[in-house]
Design an enzyme around this catalytic site. Structure first.
Site, PDB file in Angstrom:
ATOM      1  N   HIS A  41       0.835  -1.213   0.000  1.00  0.00           N
ATOM      2  CA  HIS A  41       0.000   0.000   0.000  1.00  0.00           C
ATOM      3  C   HIS A  41       0.860   1.249   0.000  1.00  0.00           C
ATOM      4  O   HIS A  41       1.930   1.285   0.608  1.00  0.00           O
ATOM      5  CB  HIS A  41      -0.990   0.001   1.165  1.00  0.00           C
ATOM      6  N   ASP A  46      -0.533   4.268   0.832  1.00  0.00           N
ATOM      7  CA  ASP A  46      -1.059   5.259   1.783  1.00  0.00           C
ATOM      8  C   ASP A  46      -0.362   5.097   3.133  1.00  0.00           C
ATOM      9  O   ASP A  46       0.259   4.069   3.407  1.00  0.00           O
ATOM     10  CB  ASP A  46      -2.583   5.143   1.936  1.00  0.00           C
ATOM     11  N   ASP A  77       6.106   1.453   6.806  1.00  0.00           N
ATOM     12  CA  ASP A  77       4.689   1.054   6.704  1.00  0.00           C
ATOM     13  C   ASP A  77       3.966   1.925   5.695  1.00  0.00           C
ATOM     14  O   ASP A  77       3.405   2.928   6.057  1.00  0.00           O
ATOM     15  CB  ASP A  77       4.044   1.150   8.085  1.00  0.00           C
ATOM     16  N   GLU A  99      -5.121   1.095   2.864  1.00  0.00           N
ATOM     17  CA  GLU A  99      -4.833   0.080   3.894  1.00  0.00           C
ATOM     18  C   GLU A  99      -5.033   0.647   5.278  1.00  0.00           C
ATOM     19  O   GLU A  99      -5.507  -0.042   6.183  1.00  0.00           O
ATOM     20  CB  GLU A  99      -3.403  -0.443   3.731  1.00  0.00           C
ATOM     21  N   GLU A 100      -4.694   1.921   5.475  1.00  0.00           N
ATOM     22  CA  GLU A 100      -4.773   2.520   6.809  1.00  0.00           C
ATOM     23  C   GLU A 100      -6.190   2.946   7.178  1.00  0.00           C
ATOM     24  O   GLU A 100      -6.414   3.444   8.284  1.00  0.00           O
ATOM     25  CB  GLU A 100      -3.803   3.720   6.914  1.00  0.00           C
ATOM     26  N   ASP A 103       4.921  -6.124   4.947  1.00  0.00           N
ATOM     27  CA  ASP A 103       4.333  -5.033   5.718  1.00  0.00           C
ATOM     28  C   ASP A 103       4.408  -5.405   7.194  1.00  0.00           C
ATOM     29  O   ASP A 103       3.519  -5.091   7.970  1.00  0.00           O
ATOM     30  CB  ASP A 103       2.870  -4.829   5.270  1.00  0.00           C
TER      31      ASP A 103
END
Lengths: 465, 465
Positions: free
Chosen positions: B86, B88, B119, B153-154, B180
């Site tokens: 990801h 984001d 991350d 994702e977040e 991740d």
């Protein structure tokens, strides 16, 4: 109508303009960013008092915000009365809930909306303006007035308390007059003979040295927000009884007479709930709503914070959590004993991995004055003149810590004459003060100086219980 | 050294420059003010992939932030591997705790500090850069790669989950590769065979319609902050056991083999405490710290708010109080059952005068993959090539909800190869990623495509438990 009352009526607009001027000054004592505004408010009050021909005015610096003091000449054989008020105000947050800006006073439906309108700029000004009016019309006062206006009431009055303790001779008086409370209801003016005290705290918990990912670390590390919830939940039980050890040991119970009188007041609980927008009320079991608000101790969380407060979901295990909370106290509870009990309650609840800092902000015991006294009777007569009806005698849930100090240090009675209303949004957005009550307050105040001058009170007769 | 490894070494600076470019984009998916930055990050990823001679790249719009997808040609008889990552990032708050600004990547002591460093921008890029390198050196890949990079994702991956469910044929693969997560320790690389799930909530309590004075009203009116403390304190008991009805019914217990293997890992609890700056750790009684973090469910408050949070003492009875909190789940807990249990726990605790809104943000069950499989072995060999030592097999406390979705919808194994470290400050200020691990990750990834192409896995053989 007396010459004085006519004068007050003719000067009504001028009095309102004065109020608006003071309300425009953002004298937020809790916020150091407003220090300049607080000083401006002090200067404004001093300038106003300097208009009184017989008043000796001084601005007294303190370690914090200044005191404004004024004194009229002693009058042979007549009592000495000390007027107290405050020119500082609460922070206006949350700003976005104000319909008009907090420091741009706006009149709607006969009331002025602004931070400080009722607490305490508007109420305090009634006594200053009545004094100036008497001097203007009569050329002199029927008794000696001492006027003491502070700028730190909303942050604990520490410097005023110090000043009072160190200047007992200068401030010596037969009676203190304060308007920083409420009528019982619109058209039902009140003399408040009792106030609750307060013990205010901030607790700060520190867990890990920085915020962590709640997935990677959750379960392994003590979460300070979880711990905070445990501490705060432990303060009060399911019956509304406060769990601080020894908390109720010194609580003076309500008398049967008080319980009967409170029960007889025109209090409409359904209307009260509607006004607050709630479908039910809770509190300590076994007491009526008025008893719980006026004469029983309470515990309220005033602020809470930890971790992520923004939009969306953030999976953080916060490093810090904190809360502000306070107890309202009644006679004869001692704030210092509450602090000791609080540590005793909290410390065993702290798990490994959490450090607690407990900040004791300020405290004051509750106070009750005797219902029967010449000064109380003088106040009742003056209010009847100003408002057109005799006041009821009530207690108030709020705290004016300095009242205890006056009663103790100056050994005198304190008259709490509230011109405000319960729905004035004190300490909340859209604070207001009815302009009608502002003028009735000035009229009552002017009559009060006359009534007190004739009531025969002398220092030896005064004393708080 | 192979030609590919030499190529990676020669291009190390270019790879770091690429990483810095992406880290400069503030792609905070939770904050709508950053929508433009999130789009820029998607465009950046698509442009990077377009450099791959054999890659067909597309940017796929969704109801939220776009997906970036790329695909290389099928290779006869060889497996299909889906790379997921990801672009984001988490919000950077609290900003004042960052030593250097979160979106100005800065290298200190061999690590790059920036929001998203580990991350997941840094970890995700290892697979993209290894793929481009193989194409540059070999002209083709030894298997078919499908690359799917999302921007939500977040915030719960809702649109990706929908896309995966609707595009099972397009995304069909033998194995998914995701970086991740973390190494077990510096120099102890790990394959993560299990993840916890999550159930994330926000509770909002409304008491009186506006903030009130805690003196005048305290004791008479239910305080939503007091109620919030009661609700949150009820979530977990003194032994760290979660009190949501039925919460433990479906929890898969740790096997004896797992408990033994976790106990054998070089985990230094004293060092862990020192790293976090705490003098003790707490959690569910009867489990080790690693067990509690990896394989036991938890409950953490993620955010708290009510009333006055500023300087000084404000005597307010707040109108509102709220909290964000989340449970980490393990197989075979069902987030929907947790939500139902949570309502069952909270509703009886709500006193009159309080209205509750419970928002269910997103949930995902935990997942565990079988320890023995050809793909796991291929990953171990590739990591040994990249890092110089064989990985340990661990579980992780965090959640990657999409892992469950891949396992279920695509019926395949998921390889979780973490290049990060536990002290990377994921979701915290001063997030970092070691540049040495960045390069070792690229080298392992390049080797992984070769190892997987030779391990003989086929769709029929893959499947999650």
């Amino acid at each position: 109508m007396s010459q004085l009352d006519s004068h007050l009526e003719e000067n009504a607009s001028r009095h309102e303009e004065r109020l608006m001027e003071l309300l425009r000054i953002a004298s937020v004592s809790a916020d150091s960013a407003h220090a300049g505004d607080v000083q401006r408010a002090a200067d404004w009050v001093a300038a106003l008092l300097s208009e009184g021909t017989q008043l000796q005015v001084e601005t007294i610096p303190t370690a914090g915000h200044p005191l404004v003091y004024a004194e009229s000449p002693a009058v042979e054989g007549k009592p000495v009365v000390l007027i107290y008020g405050h020119y500082d105000v609460q922070p206006p947050d949350p700003l976005d809930e104000w319909l008009t800006p907090p420091f741009e006073p706006t009149v709607r439906n006969g009331a002025v909306y602004a931070r400080g309108a009722t607490d305490d700029k508007g109420q305090m000004l009634t006594h200053l303006l009545s004094t100036l009016a008497v001097l203007e019309v009569e050329g002199e006062l029927p008794l000696q007035l001492k006027i003491l206006i502070e700028g730190e009431e909303e942050v604990g009055s520490e410097n005023l308390e110090k000043y009072v303790a160190e200047n007992q001779d200068k401030l010596a008086c037969d009676c203190v007059v304060i308007s920083d409370s409420s009528q019982f209801a619109p058209g039902v003016p009140a003399v408040t003979y009792g106030l609750r005290g307060i013990a205010y705290y901030e607790v700060r918990l520190q867990g890990p040295k920085q915020d962590l990912h709640s997935g990677t670390f959750g379960g392994g590390v003590t979460n300070p927000a979880n711990t905070l919830a445990k501490l705060l939940a432990a303060l009060v039980d399911g019956e509304g009884r406060i769990q601080v050890p020894g908390f109720y040991d010194d609580v003076a119970e309500l008398t049967e007479r008080e319980r009967e009188e409170f029960a007889g007041l025109p209090f409409d609980e359904a209307k009260f709930k509607k006004q607050l927008g709630v479908d039910g009320l809770t509190g300590e079991a076994g007491y009526s709503t008025l008893e719980r608000r006026w004469a029983r101790p309470t515990c309220d969380i005033n602020g809470l914070w930890s971790g992520y407060q923004g939009e969306g979901a953030k999976t953080v295990l916060p490093a810090k959590a904190g809360a502000k909370f306070s107890f309202r106290l009644v006679p004869d509870q001692d704030p210092a004993k509450v602090t000791a009990g609080l540590r005793q309650l909290f410390e065993p609840l702290l798990p490994p991995g959490i450090e607690m800092e407990l900040i004791d902000f300020h405290g004051a015991p509750g106070v009750v004055f005797p219902l029967e006294s010449p000064a109380m009777e003088a106040a009742a007569t003056a209010i009847e003149h100003g408002f057109g009806s005799r006041p009821v005698f009530i207690r108030e849930g709020g705290s004016i810590p300095i009242v205890n100090r006056f009663a103790k240090e100056l050994n005198c009675e304190v008259l709490l004459l509230g011109w405000g209303l319960d729905d004035d949004n004190t300490h909340s957005p859209n604070e207001k003060f009815n302009l009608g009550d502002f003028h009735r307050g000035i009229r009552s105040s002017a009559a009060l100086w006359q009534q007190l001058s004739e009531c025969g009170i002398r220092s030896a007769e005064c004393g708080a219980t």
